[in-house]
Every structure is written in C-alpha cells, then in structure tokens.
Design a protein around this motif. Sequence first.
Motif, PDB file in Angstrom:
ATOM      1  N   ARG A 123     -22.520  -2.691 -16.227  1.00 45.58           N
ATOM      2  CA  ARG A 123     -21.779  -3.374 -17.285  1.00 45.58           C
ATOM      3  C   ARG A 123     -20.713  -4.276 -16.671  1.00 45.58           C
ATOM      4  NH1 ARG A 123     -22.203  -1.436 -22.435  1.00 45.58           N
ATOM      5  NH2 ARG A 123     -20.107  -2.152 -22.966  1.00 45.58           N
ATOM      6  N   GLN A 124     -20.536  -5.453 -17.252  1.00 45.12           N
ATOM      7  CA  GLN A 124     -19.499  -6.356 -16.794  1.00 45.12           C
ATOM      8  C   GLN A 124     -19.018  -7.214 -17.963  1.00 45.12           C
ATOM      9  OE1 GLN A 124     -22.391  -8.791 -14.092  1.00 45.12           O
ATOM     10  NE2 GLN A 124     -20.666 -10.138 -14.583  1.00 45.12           N
ATOM     11  N   PRO A 426     -12.701 -35.752 -34.354  1.00 46.73           N
ATOM     12  CA  PRO A 426     -12.111 -34.480 -34.801  1.00 46.73           C
ATOM     13  C   PRO A 426     -13.113 -33.353 -34.928  1.00 46.73           C
ATOM     14  CG  PRO A 426     -11.270 -36.320 -36.103  1.00 46.73           C
ATOM     15  CD  PRO A 426     -12.371 -36.873 -35.254  1.00 46.73           C
ATOM     16  N   THR A 427     -14.406 -33.672 -35.102  1.00 47.37           N
ATOM     17  CA  THR A 427     -15.417 -32.631 -35.290  1.00 47.37           C
ATOM     18  C   THR A 427     -16.075 -32.187 -33.990  1.00 47.37           C
ATOM     19  OG1 THR A 427     -17.073 -34.351 -35.731  1.00 47.37           O
ATOM     20  CG2 THR A 427     -15.934 -33.393 -37.628  1.00 47.37           C
ATOM     21  N   ASP A 428     -15.728 -32.792 -32.855  1.00 46.82           N
ATOM     22  CA  ASP A 428     -16.352 -32.418 -31.583  1.00 46.82           C
ATOM     23  C   ASP A 428     -15.943 -30.999 -31.201  1.00 46.82           C
ATOM     24  OD1 ASP A 428     -17.439 -34.889 -31.529  1.00 46.82           O
ATOM     25  OD2 ASP A 428     -16.107 -35.728 -30.013  1.00 46.82           O
ATOM     26  N   SER A 429     -16.919 -30.208 -30.754  1.00 48.89           N
ATOM     27  CA  SER A 429     -16.653 -28.808 -30.416  1.00 48.89           C
ATOM     28  C   SER A 429     -17.505 -28.395 -29.234  1.00 48.89           C
ATOM     29  CB  SER A 429     -16.937 -27.884 -31.611  1.00 48.89           C
ATOM     30  OG  SER A 429     -18.307 -27.947 -31.966  1.00 48.89           O
ATOM     31  N   LEU A 430     -17.131 -27.270 -28.639  1.00 54.99           N
ATOM     32  CA  LEU A 430     -17.825 -26.757 -27.458  1.00 54.99           C
ATOM     33  C   LEU A 430     -17.788 -25.236 -27.496  1.00 54.99           C
ATOM     34  CD1 LEU A 430     -19.199 -27.820 -24.850  1.00 54.99           C
ATOM     35  CD2 LEU A 430     -17.017 -27.530 -23.692  1.00 54.99           C
ATOM     36  N   GLU A 431     -18.954 -24.630 -27.344  1.00 57.88           N
ATOM     37  CA  GLU A 431     -19.083 -23.169 -27.302  1.00 57.88           C
ATOM     38  C   GLU A 431     -19.665 -22.784 -25.949  1.00 57.88           C
ATOM     39  OE1 GLU A 431     -21.272 -19.528 -29.804  1.00 57.88           O
ATOM     40  OE2 GLU A 431     -21.705 -21.625 -30.244  1.00 57.88           O
ATOM     41  N   ALA A 432     -19.083 -21.772 -25.300  1.00 58.50           N
ATOM     42  CA  ALA A 432     -19.530 -21.371 -23.963  1.00 58.50           C
ATOM     43  C   ALA A 432     -19.526 -19.854 -23.845  1.00 58.50           C
ATOM     44  CB  ALA A 432     -18.647 -21.996 -22.882  1.00 58.50           C
ATOM     45  N   PHE A 433     -20.402 -19.339 -22.978  1.00 63.90           N
ATOM     46  CA  PHE A 433     -20.527 -17.912 -22.712  1.00 63.90           C
ATOM     47  C   PHE A 433     -20.624 -17.759 -21.202  1.00 63.90           C
ATOM     48  CE2 PHE A 433     -23.277 -13.999 -22.567  1.00 63.90           C
ATOM     49  CZ  PHE A 433     -22.314 -13.123 -23.046  1.00 63.90           C
ATOM     50  N   PHE A 434     -19.624 -17.105 -20.578  1.00 62.55           N
ATOM     51  CA  PHE A 434     -19.589 -17.034 -19.125  1.00 62.55           C
ATOM     52  C   PHE A 434     -19.016 -15.688 -18.689  1.00 62.55           C
ATOM     53  CE2 PHE A 434     -15.814 -19.064 -20.786  1.00 62.55           C
ATOM     54  CZ  PHE A 434     -14.760 -18.459 -20.133  1.00 62.55           C
ATOM     55  N   SER A 435     -19.354 -15.296 -17.470  1.00 62.92           N
ATOM     56  CA  SER A 435     -18.887 -14.023 -16.928  1.00 62.92           C
ATOM     57  C   SER A 435     -17.456 -14.151 -16.431  1.00 62.92           C
ATOM     58  CB  SER A 435     -19.798 -13.569 -15.778  1.00 62.92           C
ATOM     59  OG  SER A 435     -19.794 -14.522 -14.734  1.00 62.92           O
TER      60      SER A 435
END
Length: 655
Positions: A123-124, A426-435
């Motif tokens: 698990r991490q 104004p609507t620009d967005s960024l989603e990220a998933f990182f360790s």
Amino acid sequence: MITDRTTIRSLGNEPPILADGRKAPDRREISLRWLSGTFLTGITSSLLMGVALFAALDGRQQLAIPAEAYASLDAGVRGSQPATSAKRGDRILTPNIVAKPSDKTILEVSTMIHDGEKEVVRRQPFSHVKMTLAANHQPSESYPNFDPLAIFSSDEAEAAPPVSRTGTIYGSDVESEVALKTLDFPLKGSPLAFAPSMTLDEVEENVRTNGSVLTEGNTQVASLFYVDPRRFASDASDLDLLQGLSARVVEENMSVAPSETITEQTTEFADDVIPVRRATPIAAVMINAGYAKAQAEDIAGYLRPALHATELQEGDVLRIGIIQTGENGRAKVVRATVYSRGRHVFTMALDDSDSFVKAYEPPPLDAVATAFDDSGMPAVNTGRDLPRVYDGVYRAALSYGMNSTMIAQMIRLLASNVDFQAQLKPTDSLEAFFSVADESGQATEDSELLYVNAKFGDTQTRFYRFQDPDDNSVDYYDDKGKSIRQFLLRNPVPNGIFRSGFGMRRHPVLGFSRMHTGVDWAAPRGTPIIAAGNGTVEKAGWDSGGYGNQTLIRHANGYVSSYNHQSAIAKSVKVGSKVVQGQVIGWVGTTGLSTGPHLHYELIVNGNRVDPLRIRLPGGKSLDGNALAQFEKERGRIDELLSKDNGSNEVAAAQ
C-alpha cells in the motif's frame, strides 16, 4: 453708397427680414458667427466621440482605473493611496471558489511491482487533485520561463525505457506488503502423492479441535445435514458450537436505500463563504458575489427582519448553502448563515414547503474563520487578468503538491494538443492522480504521474500511464490504448522561424529554379536540433551533395527524417545508435550550400521526399492483444478509484 466692406460688417446676429413672396435671400440671412459656431460644434462632437471610442477600445490605462481592476492590484502598485480613493474599487468580497475536499484527496492504494519471479503488493499513498487553473494560485516555489525547446526536448538518458517505481494498481486491498508467486496449474497431474482417507474418529477429533474456529463470532460454516453439532459437545467442555447461530437485530424506522452512482449530472451540496469588508446592503453583498438580483433580494428580504438591519457590517461573514445541479449548472440557495467576528448570529434554511424558516447553526467550517486571510480560498481572475496557459498550469500544480519535474513531464505530454502561450479561460481545469511519499500530499523525485484529465476550452485530453509487459517500457495512452505522443514532430527546431517551404523555387546559391525538397527553419547558429521521433541513425556525417553535416534517422513503417546544414552533430549520434523523440542530435549551422544558419529538414517516405508540413502523419504506438487487455484492466481500476473519490459525501471544507 454701400461698399463690399460695409456689406461684410452688416452680417450680424439679427434674424433675417423676409418679405412675403420674395425668393432671393436677404444679406442678413447669412451669419458668419453662426456658421463658425456650427462648424466648431461639429468638430468638438467628433473629437468627443473619438475619445469615447478610444476609451472603450483601448483607453483603459489612460482613464480612471475601474473598480475591479483596482481591487486586483497589489498593495505596492496602489502606493500610498488612501482606502477612500476607490469607494467602488475595493471589492466587497473576493470571488471565491467553493472549497471542497475533493479538490485534493490522499488515497491509500495497493500497487503491484514485479521483482524477479515474484509480485510484491504494498500500500502507498496517492494524491488526487482537481485544479481550477483560473484561480489565483500562489505557488511556494519559482518555475522556469516558457521555452519551447525545453518542452519538446528530452535528455539522452531517457533513451532507455524508464523503470516503473510505482507499479500497477492492484485489484484488491492489502494490509501490509505481500509477495506473490504465480505458477502454472499442473494439467497432467500432481507429482505429490495423495494421503489416505481420514477415518470417522479422525474426522470427529478434527471437528472437536477446530470447532471454536469454525464458529467464530457470527461466522458460520455449513456442515452436512445428517451431522448433529451437539454430538461433538460434552458437558465438561466450554465449547459452544451454537454461539455463531445469532440473530441480527435491525433498528426500527431504518430504511436502506440503494447506492447511487455519482456522475457529472449528480446534484451536490456546497458552501459559499462571502467575507464582508465594509458596511454593505445584504442584497448588494450577494449580487457582487455573482448571485442573481432576484435571488439576492429574496434572501435579503428574509434576513433583514431577523437581523433588524438592512446592511452587513465590516467583519461579517455570509455563508450561503447551495445545491449545485450538474445538468444545467444552476445553484439553488437552501441555507443562509450570518457570522459576526467569528460568532454565529442567525441561520435560516428552506423547509419542505420551500419557505425560509429559522434553523440551527450548521456544522463549523474552517473557511469561515479564514475568510479574510489573503492565503484563503483562491480567487478567480477574469478578463485581462488571466495569465497564459503555461503559467496557470505551473502555478496551480505547484500549489497542489506537484513538483517541477512532474509538471514539466505533464506539459510535454499535453504540448501536442494545448497552446501554452494562449490566455487561460475561466473554465480551464486540470485533474491529476500521482503517487506521493506520505499524507502531506507532496510529490517527491520518486513520485509518478498515473492519470491526467485536462480541459482547455472545448478540447479535452485524458491519458493514463501504463507499463507495456512486452518490453517493460512506460508510456501514456488515451482511453483507447493509443499513445498520446506524436509519431513525428513537424518542426525539429521548436524556436525556429519558418523561411522556405516545400516546392519549386529559385535556389539562393545556384541562381536557377530548382525543387526544394524540404522545409527551412531559420535560427541562430548553435541552436539545438531535436529528433523528430524515435528511430535508428542511418547516417551522421558530411554530405558531398551540398547538405553539409547531415543526419538521417530511420523510423518505423518506412519513414526517414533528414537534418542538414548542421554546424555540428552530437557525439552520441552515430550510425546504428538509437535516438528518442526530442533528443538533441545536433546544432543549427550553415555548412554546405547555404546562405545563412538554418536547418533544412526533409521527410522521406518509402524513398520519396514529401512535404513535412502537409503530409498526414500516423499516430503514436497503439496497444493490442494481451497488452491492450492489461491496459484496460489498469484503466478500469484507476477510473474506479477516482469515481469513488468524486462521490465523497463531504463536499465542503477549507482549502
């Protein structure tokens, strides 16, 4: 006798005398003073209209600073102006984004890493962030200036496939580190001998010995219908084989509802915290925060008699509870709470008949206590205040725990679809998933980026990290298993200037018309040249046909790229060596038949020279077979993790 001079003097201001039936004008009908006044009035009107038009289009810096612009200025820019110099300038509130814990979440995820013949599961922590890029983020560290060469180029050390430090997402949760070893099931029989069957006495002894385990708590183990459990009990034994046969008590007045799948259309609840910086009418506070006038007047109509006041005072905080509908983006106010200097004053909420009534104080919210902090919730910039896409990505990502190395990698992956020099929307967005390393959510040098979902205007780019089991190479693929990297770059000199295209032209040295079989990119001598794609070097040296220092790289499917007139060729670029896209292979020069420093770039397909800027290039690598099946499992596990996180019950907290 009346002379001409006398006639001119007689032109006065009196109205003309007209006789009935006379057609010829009297001399006094003509007034020079009236004529000059009319002419000057016309010129003055034209000048005023021109000034007004200039102010509307581009005169903002030469006129009075608007209220919103003054509020966005730093204290140092404002100078020593008194606060009263901009009564409309000091915004009543900062347009805050409603802070939600889903903006940044730390998840404990089980991952699997191949270690020889074993598979190690541990698990991490991972960080899941959702960033609104137009917010006024304050990064904790500086970031590099925009450099197109740095975006598209890569280090030579990346030529070898990178090793995955995180591994792949495991399908089940583990409590500690587990080592697994997978062996093929023996289809032709087992080499181990079968033990003899147990006798009835041995079976009874095993049941007596293991009975306490078989009926541990509410856990029950089925037995054959003809075996009586009491047969194995004795008066001298404390063993109770019936202790697992317990009834489950269900509370009264409790209903169990089926789980709801969280989607983009799901209705969510959120809190909007509005700090009041000076005495202002209640309705004006809400209108300035972006609420409709009718909605603001309705809320103010309920609050005025309860507060016995028509205004909110300096230091007050208005907390609005809203229900956000994903389908149309509308927000319905369901609760309003007023705080004064951090102390709860009054709360009203909607009842079942959609009428506002007095209500209890809602649960505490940290954002209320920090409403007036400059480092509180992010403010959304609008209009000309929005930065470039490049700056917005770096500022947001740094403030959310990503490091510069990871951000640079993400920008390289998005470079083929995103214009980083354009202005943010104004609507620009960024989603990220990182360790990450721990619960702090800060990325380290060992952290890896697993998922990105970027929205810029009408363009959406989503990709996943995956390690190909065939060659252990790590790359990023879209949801269909196709690499997001371009097969070939059209410009090997990212900061070069286009000079000459493909086709017939008059040769600048030879002086006659000749087919120009490539594209010229002008740049100062010594500017780095990068490889257009992954491939093998076929030639690296001098060409006697006028190309000077030339490098030929063979790519997949019959594509060859040619780089000519180089001042020098990189030492690592030799015949037979492998290069990767973005690797520096040489430097711009003017060797051979050339009139100035530039790169003559050619693209050869199956032996024919084609226009590098017009030819339709194939996409990147696509997964298939077993690799595609494993990628789909990995993608599904990541999507499931993120969908669970997005469906969190808590949707309002301090940032």
